[in-house]
Design an enzyme around this catalytic site. Structure first.
Site, PDB file in Angstrom:
ATOM      1  N   GLY A  31       0.822  -1.209   0.000  1.00 31.99           N
ATOM      2  CA  GLY A  31       0.000   0.000   0.000  1.00 31.99           C
ATOM      3  C   GLY A  31       0.853   1.255   0.000  1.00 31.99           C
ATOM      4  N   SER A  32       0.455   2.242   0.797  1.00 31.85           N
ATOM      5  CA  SER A  32       1.074   3.570   0.711  1.00 31.85           C
ATOM      6  C   SER A  32       2.542   3.607   1.128  1.00 31.85           C
ATOM      7  CB  SER A  32       0.281   4.571   1.543  1.00 31.85           C
ATOM      8  OG  SER A  32      -0.952   4.851   0.891  1.00 31.85           O
ATOM      9  N   THR A  33       3.026   2.615   1.893  1.00 34.50           N
ATOM     10  CA  THR A  33       4.459   2.609   2.222  1.00 34.50           C
ATOM     11  C   THR A  33       5.294   2.429   0.946  1.00 34.50           C
ATOM     12  OG1 THR A  33       4.416   0.233   2.709  1.00 34.50           O
ATOM     13  CG2 THR A  33       4.126   1.740   4.571  1.00 34.50           C
ATOM     14  N   GLN A  34       4.660   1.882  -0.104  1.00 34.50           N
ATOM     15  CA  GLN A  34       5.342   1.690  -1.388  1.00 34.50           C
ATOM     16  C   GLN A  34       5.609   3.026  -2.091  1.00 34.50           C
ATOM     17  OE1 GLN A  34       6.531  -0.999  -2.640  1.00 34.50           O
ATOM     18  NE2 GLN A  34       6.858  -0.585  -4.795  1.00 34.50           N
TER      19      GLN A  34
END
Length: 526
Positions: free
Chosen positions: A261-264
């Protein structure tokens, strides 16, 4: 003729000796596993194994009852062993010396004793999934570092050779030789038990607070690649393994996959900076939504119609990140993902590491794949892989292979230090720019609960619908919540990844995982 007869006699004598000699293997003293501060995490202690020669046991039932009263075993099973036909049976393995002395004092006919090493784990469940454990009877590594470093730890077994008569009785003046075992090497880990304890405590509190099914915490030294802590819950006690479930033993941070998700977004945005497509202050026009076929992408926080790249990170804007991903294109995005260590094993010194999934570019669809991958879908990673991506940004763009063992010390005291592989993933300039952007996430964005008093902290929240392997679809209820970050921003010393599996309350990276990060980071920096 005389020479021929002598040769025959010699051959017969050798055969006779071969029939009388019985050989038992003596386990070697296994090397000790120490943490970075010299605490023993796995060591070998003296124990005594009791064995018997049934041919010399005069009253099996009587001896069995007495032995059972001392060792806690089943008297019927012991009587069956002691009354058997063979000449060697184990009565009790690895007794503590005090119990063995009570058996010895009884002077039971046909009962003998062997010194045998026993593996114990002073840290108990605290380091169980990392250290692993051994097979009780052979001391051979079965899980974790005990398995990974079996060759180094195990040493060379010894031998006990005993001459017995045809009835299986020990011949008083016969051969009785012991070849001592050679001890194995010691391992000195990068793990710090004090940080491991803080991470275990913070994660346990989070599982209780959120109702998450499981969770992992990875703590790294970005400059050396040394793993300072790795915790997975639920865990287990290595001394009580009779009712263990496989999921308790698994080191989830190394073996279990999730979509980041957004950590990517760190990877996507760092790639756009490194490729020279944008600067931190570059302004992008953000649409209200992006529709590709039946898929609608949107943002979940209110923000202006125009955002700088720094603000895209701070607001965790899906739409802004997708625009950057489209600028990069599939091939460049893919190549940077591989460069950051996704889709391949890190090479950590631990068994069973999962490589994750980054599909070849030719398998990417021409519609939603770049957009989805930019924001952390269509890619599967481990917690360790994601910690390593942030570690490269913390270490001025240099990815350093993660490892548990700092050095190996052999029986002669020679020390072999680990020299991990280093790879420049992005420039130091890109890494510093990325750290400042991630600091904005904590200072003015979605990661406020990750703040640590007295330090500048940088990091990123992540919340993704959980992908269900069994059905091949996303869960309607469950998410994976994560927070990954570093501190201090100007000279990072610690990188921490927190991943929660299916939290029911505080079910987001910002609310569920960020507080765990803050607690562990404070302890680690101290």
């Amino acid at each position: 003729g005389i020479a021929h007869d002598a040769a025959d006699l010699s051959h017969v004598a050798a055969r006779g000796l071969g029939q009388r000699l019985h050989t038992e293997t003596l386990a070697a003293d296994r090397g000790t596993i120490f943490d970075a501060e010299g605490r023993e995490l796995a060591l070998t202690v003296d124990s005594v194994t009791v064995y018997a020669n049934p041919q010399e046991v005069t009253e099996p039932a009587v001896e069995a009852r007495y032995l059972a009263s001392l060792t806690g075993q089943d008297p019927g099973e012991l009587a069956r062993l002691l009354g058997g036909d063979g000449s060697f049976v184990y009565v009790a393995r690895q007794l503590d010396p005090a119990t063995a002395d009570r058996v010895r004092a009884a002077g039971l006919p046909g009962v003998y004793f062997l010194e045998e090493p026993k593996r114990v784990y002073p840290a108990g469940s605290l380091t169980a999934q990392v250290v692993g454990f051994v097979q009780p009877d052979s001391n051979a590594g079965l899980e974790g570092l005990e398995l990974q470093y079996e060759e180094e730890l195990s040493g060379t077994p010894g031998q006990l050779r005993v001459e017995r008569d045809p009835a299986g009785r020990t011949i008083p003046q016969g051969e009785y030789t012991v070849t001592p075992a050679e001890p194995g090497s010691d391992l000195v880990l990068t793990l710090r038990t004090s940080i491991q304890f803080a991470a275990t405590q913070a994660l346990a509190e989070a599982l209780e607070r959120t109702g998450a099914r499981a969770g992992s915490v990875v703590v790294l030294d970005p400059a050396t690649g040394g793993i300072l802590a790795m915790v997975n819950l639920p865990g287990f006690d290595p001394e009580m393994r009779s009712s263990l479930q496989p999921e308790q033993v698994r080191n989830r941070a190394v073996t279990d996959l999730f979509e980041p998700g957004s950590t990517q977004k760190l990877v996507t945005i760092a790639a756009a900076l490194e490729a020279g497509l944008v600067e931190p202050g570059t302004v992008l026009e953000i649409p209200e939504r992006i529709e590709i076929l039946d898929t609608v992408f949107q943002d979940f926080t209110e923000h202006p119609a125009q955002l700088t790249v720094t603000e895209i990170v701070a607001h965790s804007s899906n739409l802004g990140t997708i625009l950057l991903g489209e600028m990069l294109g599939a091939q460049r995005l893919h190549d940077f993902m591989i460069g950051f260590g996704q889709g391949r094993i890190t090479g950590v010194d631990f068994p069973g590491e999962a490589p994750g999934v980054v599909r070849p570019v030719e398998d990417w669809c021409l519609t939603t794949c770049v957009a989805g991958t930019s924001i952390g879908y269509h890619v599967s990673v481990t917690a360790l892989q994601m910690a390593m991506a942030y570690s490269a940004i913390a270490n001025d763009g240099v990815w350093v292979r993660p490892h548990f063992v700092a050095e190996i010390v052999d029986g002669q005291g020679s020390r072999l230090a680990m020299e991990p592989e280093r790879v420049q993933v992005v420039s130091a300039v890109t890494a510093r720019q990325m750290r400042e952007m991630l600091a904005a996430v904590v200072e003015s964005g979605t990661g406020a609960l990750a703040a640590v008093e007295g330090y500048r902290v940088a990091g990123k929240t992540g919340t993704t619908k959980k992908y269900l392997d069994a059905t091949g679809a996303y869960s309607d209820e469950d998410v994976v919540a994560s927070f990954i970050g570093l501190a201090p921003v100007d000279r990072p010393r610690v990188v921490i990844a927190v991943v929660l599996d299916a939290p029911q309350e505080d079910a987001s990276g910002g609310k569920g995982a960020a507080p765990v990060f803050a607690a562990v980071m404070l302890a680690a920096l101290h």
